[in-house]
Scaffold this active site. Sequence first.
Site, short mmCIF file in Angstrom:
data_model
loop_
_atom_site.label_atom_id
_atom_site.label_comp_id
_atom_site.label_asym_id
_atom_site.label_seq_id
_atom_site.Cartn_x
_atom_site.Cartn_y
_atom_site.Cartn_z
N SER A 73 0.89 -1.23 0.20
CA SER A 73 0.10 -0.17 -0.11
C SER A 73 0.85 1.32 0.03
O SER A 73 1.63 1.72 -0.85
CB SER A 73 -0.86 -0.04 1.33
OG SER A 73 -1.97 0.79 0.92
N ASP A 114 -6.00 -3.52 -2.04
CA ASP A 114 -4.79 -3.38 -0.99
C ASP A 114 -4.14 -4.75 -0.17
O ASP A 114 -4.84 -5.61 -0.09
CB ASP A 114 -5.66 -2.60 0.14
CG ASP A 114 -4.56 -1.71 1.22
OD1 ASP A 114 -3.73 -2.41 1.45
OD2 ASP A 114 -4.53 -0.62 0.94
#
Length: 267
Positions: free
Chosen positions: A40, A156
């Site tokens: 991320s 993510d």
Amino acid sequence: MRTKVGLALGGGAARGLAHIGVLQVLQKEEIPIDMIAGTSAGAAIGAIYAQGKDASTIEKIVMDLDWRRLASLVDLALPRTGFIEGKKITALLRKIIGDDIKFDALKIPLACIATDIVTGEEVIIEEGSVLEAVRASISVPVIFTVAKWKGRYLVDGGLVNPVPVSVLKSMGADFIIAVNVIPDRAYQDKNGAKELKKLSIFGVIMQSMYIGSYSLVKHCLEGADIVVQPKVGHIGVGEFRRAQELILQGKLAAQESIPEIRGLLAG
């Protein structure tokens, strides 16, 4: 043969800006980084550094952005797989990272971590477009539409590997420095009421992800030789405007770790 040093940069939304401060200290202290694995926010910062850009240059890039107008990056999508289509954010990533940068052109080997939303599997991206890899790794479920990559639907990477120490082991790292910017549960319990008052829908969703990942984070960090943990729990996940403070916390945490890093590498 010199010890191969790997750097694991974890997810954490705005708190991930602390990674910049950590990189500045490691660079100043001439701690070699032979490979990077990022999840991320860590994937985004890692992608810039892996191109060979100076850590201070990365700070300038971040500080030059008008975070108070970050909302202008939001282009709402029909709510199919996420509220934000992300075209403007992708354009921002392209401006920072580069449009045609491929993994094999990076100066430092990089791996970006994402999650297959269909199978729940960890997906390690080490080839092709760096921009597409980062876009996948930062795709917070519900907020961003899923990213398509090689026929897979990705979100993510924090859902499966919030601080990708294990990936560095598979890349051949001998010594691993992990940077974790997700505060532990005890801190969140103490500050929960205060945090709730300033949470946006983005913050609520991010916090929901972190609640489910506290135990996972501890497990991820077990394989690291050094864990750098900037004190960023008092800063909200969406408070990008506090970039300078976040970077400072990264510097302070890294500076505290330098003697131990040097000692272990020398041993």
